[in-house]
Design a protein around this motif. Structure first.
Motif, PDB file in Angstrom:
ATOM      1  N   VAL A  48       0.828  -1.202   0.000  1.00  0.00           N
ATOM      2  CA  VAL A  48       0.000   0.000   0.000  1.00  0.00           C
ATOM      3  C   VAL A  48       0.865   1.257   0.000  1.00  0.00           C
ATOM      4  O   VAL A  48       1.846   1.341   0.747  1.00  0.00           O
ATOM      5  CB  VAL A  48      -0.926   0.020   1.247  1.00  0.00           C
ATOM      6  CG1 VAL A  48      -1.724   1.312   1.321  1.00  0.00           C
ATOM      7  CG2 VAL A  48      -1.855  -1.176   1.234  1.00  0.00           C
ATOM      8  N   SER A  49       0.469   2.227  -0.799  1.00  0.00           N
ATOM      9  CA  SER A  49       1.118   3.542  -0.743  1.00  0.00           C
ATOM     10  C   SER A  49       0.624   4.286   0.500  1.00  0.00           C
ATOM     11  O   SER A  49      -0.568   4.225   0.830  1.00  0.00           O
ATOM     12  CB  SER A  49       0.764   4.350  -1.993  1.00  0.00           C
ATOM     13  OG  SER A  49       1.106   5.716  -1.809  1.00  0.00           O
ATOM     14  N   PRO A  50       1.504   5.030   1.184  1.00  0.00           N
ATOM     15  CA  PRO A  50       1.066   5.816   2.347  1.00  0.00           C
ATOM     16  C   PRO A  50       0.424   7.139   1.959  1.00  0.00           C
ATOM     17  O   PRO A  50       0.213   8.007   2.807  1.00  0.00           O
ATOM     18  CB  PRO A  50       2.378   6.040   3.104  1.00  0.00           C
ATOM     19  CG  PRO A  50       3.419   6.081   2.031  1.00  0.00           C
ATOM     20  CD  PRO A  50       2.963   5.097   0.974  1.00  0.00           C
ATOM     21  N   ARG A  51       0.096   7.309   0.673  1.00  0.00           N
ATOM     22  CA  ARG A  51      -0.437   8.582   0.186  1.00  0.00           C
ATOM     23  C   ARG A  51      -1.693   9.008   0.952  1.00  0.00           C
ATOM     24  O   ARG A  51      -1.854  10.172   1.332  1.00  0.00           O
ATOM     25  CB  ARG A  51      -0.737   8.464  -1.313  1.00  0.00           C
ATOM     26  CG  ARG A  51      -1.113   9.783  -1.982  1.00  0.00           C
ATOM     27  CD  ARG A  51      -1.424   9.588  -3.463  1.00  0.00           C
ATOM     28  NE  ARG A  51      -0.318   8.950  -4.149  1.00  0.00           N
ATOM     29  CZ  ARG A  51      -0.363   7.735  -4.670  1.00  0.00           C
ATOM     30  NH1 ARG A  51      -1.466   7.002  -4.572  1.00  0.00           N
ATOM     31  NH2 ARG A  51       0.686   7.215  -5.293  1.00  0.00           N
ATOM     32  N   GLY A  52      -2.613   8.063   1.183  1.00  0.00           N
ATOM     33  CA  GLY A  52      -3.855   8.399   1.866  1.00  0.00           C
ATOM     34  C   GLY A  52      -3.627   8.835   3.304  1.00  0.00           C
ATOM     35  O   GLY A  52      -4.215   9.825   3.765  1.00  0.00           O
ATOM     36  N   LEU A  53      -2.780   8.108   4.021  1.00  0.00           N
ATOM     37  CA  LEU A  53      -2.488   8.472   5.402  1.00  0.00           C
ATOM     38  C   LEU A  53      -1.757   9.814   5.465  1.00  0.00           C
ATOM     39  O   LEU A  53      -2.051  10.647   6.329  1.00  0.00           O
ATOM     40  CB  LEU A  53      -1.643   7.383   6.068  1.00  0.00           C
ATOM     41  CG  LEU A  53      -1.235   7.626   7.517  1.00  0.00           C
ATOM     42  CD1 LEU A  53      -2.449   7.893   8.394  1.00  0.00           C
ATOM     43  CD2 LEU A  53      -0.430   6.448   8.053  1.00  0.00           C
ATOM     44  N   ARG A  54      -0.829  10.031   4.536  1.00  0.00           N
ATOM     45  CA  ARG A  54      -0.117  11.308   4.508  1.00  0.00           C
ATOM     46  C   ARG A  54      -1.103  12.475   4.318  1.00  0.00           C
ATOM     47  O   ARG A  54      -0.979  13.515   4.971  1.00  0.00           O
ATOM     48  CB  ARG A  54       0.926  11.316   3.390  1.00  0.00           C
ATOM     49  CG  ARG A  54       1.693  12.627   3.291  1.00  0.00           C
ATOM     50  CD  ARG A  54       2.703  12.649   2.172  1.00  0.00           C
ATOM     51  NE  ARG A  54       3.951  12.010   2.573  1.00  0.00           N
ATOM     52  CZ  ARG A  54       4.376  10.855   2.105  1.00  0.00           C
ATOM     53  NH1 ARG A  54       3.642  10.185   1.208  1.00  0.00           N
ATOM     54  NH2 ARG A  54       5.519  10.338   2.515  1.00  0.00           N
ATOM     55  N   LYS A  55      -2.075  12.289   3.463  1.00  0.00           N
ATOM     56  CA  LYS A  55      -3.075  13.341   3.207  1.00  0.00           C
ATOM     57  C   LYS A  55      -3.865  13.664   4.478  1.00  0.00           C
ATOM     58  O   LYS A  55      -4.096  14.837   4.807  1.00  0.00           O
ATOM     59  CB  LYS A  55      -4.018  12.880   2.094  1.00  0.00           C
ATOM     60  CG  LYS A  55      -5.080  13.897   1.723  1.00  0.00           C
ATOM     61  CD  LYS A  55      -5.951  13.370   0.582  1.00  0.00           C
ATOM     62  CE  LYS A  55      -7.041  14.375   0.235  1.00  0.00           C
ATOM     63  NZ  LYS A  55      -7.915  13.849  -0.877  1.00  0.00           N
ATOM     64  N   ILE A  56      -4.270  12.613   5.209  1.00  0.00           N
ATOM     65  CA  ILE A  56      -5.025  12.819   6.453  1.00  0.00           C
ATOM     66  C   ILE A  56      -4.176  13.558   7.485  1.00  0.00           C
ATOM     67  O   ILE A  56      -4.642  14.484   8.158  1.00  0.00           O
ATOM     68  CB  ILE A  56      -5.505  11.462   7.005  1.00  0.00           C
ATOM     69  CG1 ILE A  56      -6.570  10.865   6.084  1.00  0.00           C
ATOM     70  CG2 ILE A  56      -6.050  11.618   8.420  1.00  0.00           C
ATOM     71  CD1 ILE A  56      -6.955   9.444   6.435  1.00  0.00           C
ATOM     72  N   LEU A  57      -2.927  13.155   7.613  1.00  0.00           N
ATOM     73  CA  LEU A  57      -2.041  13.785   8.597  1.00  0.00           C
ATOM     74  C   LEU A  57      -1.790  15.249   8.258  1.00  0.00           C
ATOM     75  O   LEU A  57      -1.838  16.127   9.138  1.00  0.00           O
ATOM     76  CB  LEU A  57      -0.716  13.023   8.672  1.00  0.00           C
ATOM     77  CG  LEU A  57      -0.799  11.574   9.174  1.00  0.00           C
ATOM     78  CD1 LEU A  57       0.553  10.887   9.028  1.00  0.00           C
ATOM     79  CD2 LEU A  57      -1.264  11.526  10.622  1.00  0.00           C
ATOM     80  N   ARG A  58      -1.509  15.536   6.996  1.00  0.00           N
ATOM     81  CA  ARG A  58      -1.245  16.922   6.592  1.00  0.00           C
ATOM     82  C   ARG A  58      -2.457  17.813   6.810  1.00  0.00           C
ATOM     83  O   ARG A  58      -2.320  18.981   7.173  1.00  0.00           O
ATOM     84  CB  ARG A  58      -0.818  16.962   5.123  1.00  0.00           C
ATOM     85  CG  ARG A  58       0.614  16.504   4.887  1.00  0.00           C
ATOM     86  CD  ARG A  58       0.964  16.542   3.408  1.00  0.00           C
ATOM     87  NE  ARG A  58       2.374  16.248   3.188  1.00  0.00           N
ATOM     88  CZ  ARG A  58       2.917  16.049   1.991  1.00  0.00           C
ATOM     89  NH1 ARG A  58       2.152  16.119   0.897  1.00  0.00           N
ATOM     90  NH2 ARG A  58       4.198  15.790   1.872  1.00  0.00           N
ATOM     91  N   LYS A  59      -3.622  17.258   6.607  1.00  0.00           N
ATOM     92  CA  LYS A  59      -4.852  18.038   6.783  1.00  0.00           C
ATOM     93  C   LYS A  59      -5.119  18.350   8.245  1.00  0.00           C
ATOM     94  O   LYS A  59      -5.626  19.440   8.574  1.00  0.00           O
ATOM     95  CB  LYS A  59      -6.031  17.260   6.189  1.00  0.00           C
ATOM     96  CG  LYS A  59      -7.380  17.940   6.383  1.00  0.00           C
ATOM     97  CD  LYS A  59      -8.499  17.089   5.813  1.00  0.00           C
ATOM     98  CE  LYS A  59      -9.856  17.724   6.069  1.00  0.00           C
ATOM     99  NZ  LYS A  59     -10.973  16.882   5.547  1.00  0.00           N
ATOM    100  N   ASN A  60      -4.780  17.437   9.145  1.00  0.00           N
ATOM    101  CA  ASN A  60      -5.251  17.556  10.522  1.00  0.00           C
ATOM    102  C   ASN A  60      -4.203  17.943  11.560  1.00  0.00           C
ATOM    103  O   ASN A  60      -4.564  18.505  12.601  1.00  0.00           O
ATOM    104  CB  ASN A  60      -5.905  16.240  10.943  1.00  0.00           C
ATOM    105  CG  ASN A  60      -7.191  15.973  10.191  1.00  0.00           C
ATOM    106  OD1 ASN A  60      -8.186  16.672  10.391  1.00  0.00           O
ATOM    107  ND2 ASN A  60      -7.188  14.981   9.307  1.00  0.00           N
TER     108      ASN A  60
END
Length: 293
Positions: free
Chosen positions: A100-112
């Protein structure tokens, strides 16, 4: 930071363990602790606990916990583990070491997460990772907070290793799922351990692959936890917030987040109001270290 009755300086740490989707349990625990006036002077987190530690280090208030609660309620498994058969097969064929790419988790972290580097947090934040080459525990206290969290949550085989400071780092739970010793090394005099779950003995073997994997992993983590607590309790006041007994088929299930947060909040509140902090004990039906036959 407060002062002991005998005049010594008191330094309280919140230690957040790993536990994948069961990191939501820690939010309910923190909510009850904050409501009862227990706040951290610093946070230590490993694996999913790194997410909670990083967020609350930026806003160590009851308001911050309520915001974190809403974030957890908005997350779906597809946001964190978007595992598709085609992409997984392609990565295997291309000899990739992750699914799995961590792209989705990175997006959540950057947003919050509302600060940029670990040095910018309102209270110190220590995130645990593991060097994949040496097996060493690596404690991150500086650098980009999102990349540090991604390193601590880089579950082997699922996410790729993260490169930080020239090291290839993976999930902190591998070397220290409940990094109690790190809190002690950072001069904590009091530690609240917020376990995402705790394995107990079973009446029968797990029936599916995920259940078998989960329970085996939990045995490893549980033994490590008991050793660390026994070693450190002579040096620091340890409060183990009562965990929910681990259910082996839910660690990748984000559909019960609200239920788990509510249950852990109520159990922590009851523990505090019944004088649980004055009693020391390890959770549940413990797994004995060894048995000869």
């Amino acid at each position: 930071m407060s002062v002991h009755p005998e005049g010594k300086q008191k330094k309280t740490a919140f230690v957040f363990s790993g536990g994948i989707s069961l990191g939501s349990v820690q939010v309910g625990m923190a909510k009850a602790l904050f409501e009862h006036g227990h706040f951290p002077d610093f946070c230590v987190g490993a694996s999913v606990g790194a997410i909670n530690a990083a967020y609350l280090s930026g806003n160590p208030t009851l308001e911050g916990v309520l915001e974190l609660e809403n974030i957890w309620l908005s997350v779906r498994r597809s946001d964190i583990f978007p595992i598709g058969l085609l992409n997984s097969v392609l990565r295997i064929l291309r000899k990739k070491n992750y699914l799995v790419s961590p792209r989705g988790l990175r997006k959540i972290l950057r947003k919050n997460i509302q600060y940029t580097t670990l040095a910018d947090s309102r209270i110190p934040c220590l995130l645990i990772t593991t060097d994949i080459l040496t097996g060493e525990r690596v404690v991150l206290t500086s650098g980009n907070v999102v990349e540090a969290v991604l390193a601590s949550t880089a579950l082997p085989g699922i996410y790729p290793p993260a490169e930080v400071g020239g090291r290839q780092l993976i999930d902190g739970a591998i070397s220290a799922n409940t990094p109690l010793s790190v809190a002690r090394e950072y001069s904590a005099t009091e530690v609240f351990i917020l376990p995402a779950g705790y394995p107990g003995t079973l009446d029968k073997a797990p029936a599916d692959i995920i259940g078998m994997f989960s329970h085996a992993l939990n045995i490893l983590i549980g033994q490590q936890f008991l050793r660390d607590v026994e070693e450190q309790r002579r040096n620091v006041a340890i409060h183990i917030v009562p965990p929910l007994l681990q259910e082996n088929n839910v660690i990748f299930d984000f559909s019960r987040t609200g239920e788990f947060m509510a249950r852990s909040y109520e159990s922590t509140k009851q523990w505090l109001e019944s004088g649980g902090m004055a009693r020391f004990g390890t959770p549940g039906r413990p797994i004995t270290p060894s048995h000869w036959i």
